[in-house]
Design an enzyme around this catalytic site. Structure first.
Site, PDB file in Angstrom:
ATOM      1  N   SER A  64     -15.089  22.688  50.802  1.00 48.17           N
ATOM      2  CA  SER A  64     -15.001  21.461  50.002  1.00 48.17           C
ATOM      3  C   SER A  64     -15.645  20.244  50.646  1.00 48.17           C
ATOM      4  O   SER A  64     -15.777  19.205  49.987  1.00 48.17           O
ATOM      5  CB  SER A  64     -13.531  21.151  49.675  1.00 48.17           C
ATOM      6  OG  SER A  64     -13.041  22.046  48.717  1.00 48.17           O
ATOM      7  N   LYS A  67     -18.473  18.782  48.748  1.00 44.70           N
ATOM      8  CA  LYS A  67     -18.264  17.879  47.618  1.00 44.70           C
ATOM      9  C   LYS A  67     -18.740  16.458  47.923  1.00 44.70           C
ATOM     10  O   LYS A  67     -19.093  15.709  47.003  1.00 44.70           O
ATOM     11  CB  LYS A  67     -16.781  17.870  47.230  1.00 44.70           C
ATOM     12  CG  LYS A  67     -16.283  19.233  46.751  1.00 44.70           C
ATOM     13  CD  LYS A  67     -14.774  19.272  46.587  1.00 44.70           C
ATOM     14  CE  LYS A  67     -14.291  20.667  46.224  1.00 44.70           C
ATOM     15  NZ  LYS A  67     -12.831  20.776  46.158  1.00 44.70           N
ATOM     16  N   TYR A 191     -21.016  26.250  42.079  1.00 49.92           N
ATOM     17  CA  TYR A 191     -19.906  25.749  42.899  1.00 49.92           C
ATOM     18  C   TYR A 191     -19.590  26.688  44.056  1.00 49.92           C
ATOM     19  O   TYR A 191     -19.433  26.250  45.202  1.00 49.92           O
ATOM     20  CB  TYR A 191     -18.674  25.550  42.015  1.00 49.92           C
ATOM     21  CG  TYR A 191     -17.442  25.110  42.768  1.00 49.92           C
ATOM     22  CD1 TYR A 191     -17.343  23.819  43.281  1.00 49.92           C
ATOM     23  CD2 TYR A 191     -16.376  25.984  42.983  1.00 49.92           C
ATOM     24  CE1 TYR A 191     -16.224  23.407  43.984  1.00 49.92           C
ATOM     25  CE2 TYR A 191     -15.249  25.577  43.679  1.00 49.92           C
ATOM     26  CZ  TYR A 191     -15.183  24.296  44.176  1.00 49.92           C
ATOM     27  OH  TYR A 191     -14.074  23.901  44.874  1.00 49.92           O
ATOM     28  N   TYR A 243      -6.786  15.844  49.600  1.00 49.81           N
ATOM     29  CA  TYR A 243      -5.891  16.300  48.532  1.00 49.81           C
ATOM     30  C   TYR A 243      -4.555  15.578  48.610  1.00 49.81           C
ATOM     31  O   TYR A 243      -4.520  14.363  48.797  1.00 49.81           O
ATOM     32  CB  TYR A 243      -5.722  17.823  48.592  1.00 49.81           C
ATOM     33  CG  TYR A 243      -7.012  18.557  48.799  1.00 49.81           C
ATOM     34  CD1 TYR A 243      -8.042  18.433  47.864  1.00 49.81           C
ATOM     35  CD2 TYR A 243      -7.233  19.346  49.924  1.00 49.81           C
ATOM     36  CE1 TYR A 243      -9.250  19.092  48.041  1.00 49.81           C
ATOM     37  CE2 TYR A 243      -8.441  20.010  50.108  1.00 49.81           C
ATOM     38  CZ  TYR A 243      -9.439  19.876  49.158  1.00 49.81           C
ATOM     39  OH  TYR A 243     -10.626  20.519  49.342  1.00 49.81           O
ATOM     40  N   VAL A 261     -11.350  24.218  53.211  1.00 52.34           N
ATOM     41  CA  VAL A 261     -10.426  25.285  53.586  1.00 52.34           C
ATOM     42  C   VAL A 261     -11.041  26.269  54.577  1.00 52.34           C
ATOM     43  O   VAL A 261     -10.361  27.180  55.046  1.00 52.34           O
ATOM     44  CB  VAL A 261      -9.873  26.033  52.356  1.00 52.34           C
ATOM     45  CG1 VAL A 261      -9.050  25.103  51.489  1.00 52.34           C
ATOM     46  CG2 VAL A 261     -10.982  26.718  51.564  1.00 52.34           C
TER      47      VAL A 261
END
Length: 309
Positions: A64, A67, A191, A243, A261
């Site tokens: 991630s 992103k 993705y 998050y 992760v």
């Protein structure tokens, strides 16, 4: 203040008895194979110095953290129009939660949760087949890191595609609200491949340097984004980059950061440095357990914090 190389060396040494803490992301089979006792740290300063310790030159799946880079591309293409498709608020829920998405009619809370990243990926697909969109993302990351050796780990991408049921659910749910313009399988394919980009801490810290230097790469002189845009990306990293652990990270570390992760974290000390840490074991909210501790130690010993020294 001790020199940075001394600091990163001390952090590595002091944390070494704890290497292996946390739990690797075993729901992605290829990530479950990564040794949990790996640990690397790299600090790339805006002055051009780089300070390394541990496994700083071992590649890992950035997941991630990608992103941040896809958001940067999307803002460059579409500007503030992207905020019609995704919000800018912390989620307060797990990174792959569908609950909030249902309440808010398929509009993701921010671009750093999975649903938000899928919305950004959908935007990047405009006018491109999936293979071209993947190539654009990889070329941009290579450009930022000034390193053509950065690659996509296709084994990780296949592993995610084979087990990414929750992401498929999120994408289909968004499509049901007409929030995605492209076929779900295309969005998911891009993705999964962006998340499977493999980088070392050294490469990742270099790639994030534009966010530490007001939007420009101080090593090349090239402007990546405007100063205002760099500041706003950093703001989103601070409020949404971890998050439902983002508030805790801001409290303990005090720097913009984005986790993945795969166990990596990219953190930014504006005006000072870009920092990358990697420790595959995750805490209960999916962020690197020892990586977070290492960044807290670094912030304390350098005095780096967006909230004041």
């Amino acid at each position: 203040m001790p020199d940075l190389q001394t600091i990163v060396g001390e952090i590595h040494r002091e944390l070494s008895p704890r290497f292996g803490e946390g739990r690797v992301a075993d729901y992605i089979p290829q990530l479950a194979r990564v040794r949990s006792d790996r640990f690397g740290i790299a600090v790339q300063t805006v002055d051009g110095d780089v300070h390394l310790a541990g496994d700083a030159d071992v590649s890992f799946s950035i997941q991630s953290i990608s992103k941040v880079f896809t958001l940067t591309i999307a803002l460059g293409k579409l500007g503030d129009a992207i905020w019609k498709r995704v919000g800018r608020e912390p989620s307060g829920t797990a990174f792959n939660s569908i609950v909030q998405l249902e309440r808010e009619a398929g509009i993701p809370r921010n671009p750093f949760i999975n649903a938000g990243a899928l919305a950004i990926t959908d935007l990047l697909l405009a006018g491109h087949p999936p293979k071209e969109a993947i190539g654009e993302i990889l070329r941009f990351v290579r450009y930022l890191a000034d390193d053509e050796d950065i690659v996509i780990d296709h084994e990780v991408a296949r592993s995610e595609a084979a087990t990414g049921y929750r992401n498929a659910a999120l994408a289909n749910f968004m499509r049901s609200f007409d929030r995605l313009n492209h076929p779900v399988e295309h969005v998911l394919g891009v993705y999964f491949h962006q998340c499977a980009i493999a980088m070392s801490c050294r490469q990742l810290a270099r790639a994030g340097l534009y966010l530490a230097a007001g939007g420009s790469n101080p090593l090349t002189g090239y402007r990546v984004v405007s100063r205002l845009r760099a500041r706003r990306i950093n703001a989103l990293m601070l409020t949404c980059g971890h998050y439902d652990g983002s508030g805790d990270f801001a409290y303990h570390v005090g720097l913009p950061g984005k986790s993945g992760v795969g166990g990596g974290i990219l953190a930014i000390a504006p005006g000072k440095a870009s920092i990358a840490v990697w420790s595959p074991g995750l805490n209960e909210v999916g962020n690197s357990a020892l990586g977070t501790v290492a960044l807290e130690m670094l912030a304390a010993r350098t005095g780096w914090s967006v909230f004041g020294a």
